[in-house]
Design a protein around this motif. Sequence first.
Motif, short mmCIF file in Angstrom:
data_model
loop_
_atom_site.label_atom_id
_atom_site.label_comp_id
_atom_site.label_asym_id
_atom_site.label_seq_id
_atom_site.Cartn_x
_atom_site.Cartn_y
_atom_site.Cartn_z
N SER A 8 -32.13 51.14 -39.29
CA SER A 8 -31.66 52.25 -38.40
C SER A 8 -31.70 51.57 -37.22
N ALA A 9 -31.09 52.39 -36.17
CA ALA A 9 -31.00 51.95 -34.72
C ALA A 9 -32.41 52.54 -34.02
N SER A 10 -33.36 51.54 -34.36
CA SER A 10 -34.50 51.63 -33.77
C SER A 10 -35.08 50.40 -32.94
N VAL A 11 -35.72 50.60 -32.02
CA VAL A 11 -36.21 49.40 -31.32
C VAL A 11 -37.07 48.44 -32.07
N HIS A 12 -37.50 48.65 -33.40
CA HIS A 12 -38.38 47.96 -34.12
C HIS A 12 -37.13 47.16 -34.83
N THR A 13 -36.02 47.67 -35.25
CA THR A 13 -34.91 46.87 -36.05
C THR A 13 -34.49 46.08 -34.98
N PHE A 14 -34.21 46.48 -33.97
CA PHE A 14 -33.57 45.55 -32.75
C PHE A 14 -34.47 44.20 -32.30
N ARG A 15 -35.52 44.71 -32.30
CA ARG A 15 -36.70 43.69 -31.77
C ARG A 15 -36.88 42.63 -32.83
N TYR A 16 -36.76 43.19 -34.22
CA TYR A 16 -36.90 42.05 -35.25
C TYR A 16 -35.62 41.34 -35.38
N LEU A 17 -34.59 41.83 -35.06
CA LEU A 17 -33.22 40.81 -35.02
C LEU A 17 -33.26 39.85 -33.86
N ALA A 18 -33.76 40.27 -32.71
CA ALA A 18 -33.86 39.05 -31.65
C ALA A 18 -35.02 37.91 -31.87
N GLY A 19 -35.97 38.62 -32.53
CA GLY A 19 -37.16 37.70 -32.96
C GLY A 19 -36.76 36.78 -34.23
N ILE A 20 -36.06 37.13 -35.34
CA ILE A 20 -35.74 36.49 -36.28
C ILE A 20 -34.54 35.40 -36.04
N ALA A 21 -33.82 36.06 -35.27
CA ALA A 21 -32.26 34.97 -34.59
C ALA A 21 -32.62 33.59 -34.52
N PRO A 22 -33.56 33.29 -33.84
CA PRO A 22 -33.52 31.57 -33.63
C PRO A 22 -34.09 30.99 -35.15
N HIS A 23 -34.35 31.76 -36.05
CA HIS A 23 -34.90 31.02 -37.41
C HIS A 23 -33.82 30.83 -38.39
N VAL A 24 -32.56 31.70 -38.15
CA VAL A 24 -31.58 31.58 -38.97
C VAL A 24 -30.22 30.97 -38.13
N ASP A 25 -29.39 30.50 -39.03
CA ASP A 25 -28.18 29.85 -38.73
C ASP A 25 -27.28 31.14 -38.18
N GLU A 26 -27.16 32.21 -38.86
CA GLU A 26 -26.13 33.25 -38.48
C GLU A 26 -26.88 34.53 -39.11
N ILE A 27 -26.86 35.71 -38.00
CA ILE A 27 -26.89 36.87 -38.39
C ILE A 27 -26.15 37.71 -38.31
N HIS A 28 -26.15 38.84 -39.18
CA HIS A 28 -25.15 39.77 -39.16
C HIS A 28 -26.09 41.32 -39.44
N LEU A 29 -25.54 42.50 -38.64
CA LEU A 29 -26.26 43.67 -38.64
C LEU A 29 -25.65 44.87 -39.17
N VAL A 30 -26.25 45.79 -40.01
CA VAL A 30 -25.79 47.01 -40.11
C VAL A 30 -26.61 48.23 -39.79
N THR A 31 -26.41 48.87 -38.90
CA THR A 31 -27.35 49.87 -38.09
C THR A 31 -26.52 50.96 -37.99
#
Length: 371
Positions: A8-31
Amino acid sequence: MKLLLIGSASVHTFRYLAGIAPHVDEIHLVTSGELPARYHAANLGRVLQVDFSLKALATAGKIAGLIDAVQPDIVHVHQANSVAWHARRALAGRKLPWLLTCWGSDVLLLPQQNRFMKHLVAANLAAASAVTSDSLNMAAVCRQLAPIARMDVLNFGMDALPPAPDIAAKPLQVLSCRLHKPLYRIDSIVRAWAEVEADARFAGWSLTVAASGEETESLKTLSARLGLGRVNFTGFVAPEVLAGLYRDARVFVSVPQSDATSISLLEAMGHGCLPVLSNLPANLEWVLDGVNGAIVEDVGRLGDALKTQLLRAADDAQLAEAVALNRRLVADKGLHQPNMARFASLYKEILKTPSNSRSYPPNSEGESRKT
């Protein structure tokens, strides 16, 4: 590794995205809403906005279309509610591994509403390749609801442990910063504070009520009706301002009716506040009553509990002892980047599981999709 994140469009989802992004090659989002610019990652690919309500029957098809387009290695779904229901339908028939992260109310409260919701949550939990919870208690509740393929206890953590606070410089302040919703019982905190203000021993203490919500105006009205003179309503504040409020508080009070591991609690502990909390299982995993904080068994007696803890927190030596233990706990278990690295390791372990080998169902021409 390609990751598809669904939440969902929550700060928790978005904060997780920013935090996990450096650990993966590519990230896509459904929100379900706009992704704020501050959370955009350099390796962010497609962003799909959808309706996660149960009536939005087309949402699963839209998610499935994105899966076909980006062909992720793993899918990470946040919350075992309607978000996971749509994701589960989109993933049906695919051998694509997916991780389901529970947040709290999705498994602690939603299944209690009715049989349908209990079945929906249980089916989501049972279908996931693995499940994470931010508390041992919530993990146990998940296991009671459904058979779990794999369970890990991980929290999102606070951003970073700040420098050790100067205990002697802390003013005599109490901080409440949970949302102004019925769940968080901020009205109980305001009523309890009236008992504190009525006691001459605490003439130098003040209460800061940060955040806002549907009850903000009624809380201000309650404060005025009780004749309170040392309560400051700040509204929502920027993260750096909130950090200053934590730093200046000796006591943090949070008494929701239900909760998992709260980031607010971790931040308060990291900044050197003595926590005063409601008697919830997740809180008991962080605070031992009378040692590094207080657990309030009866919120109706919160005033007495606050006064006891204010006396303790006014003593620099006693507060310093609790603060040292709390900061050590946060350093060991509650920091954002180390925990993001643990999530990334979990992805790799899930992908190594033979039953989670990545494949796609046949397309309309009968040819297998690329694996």
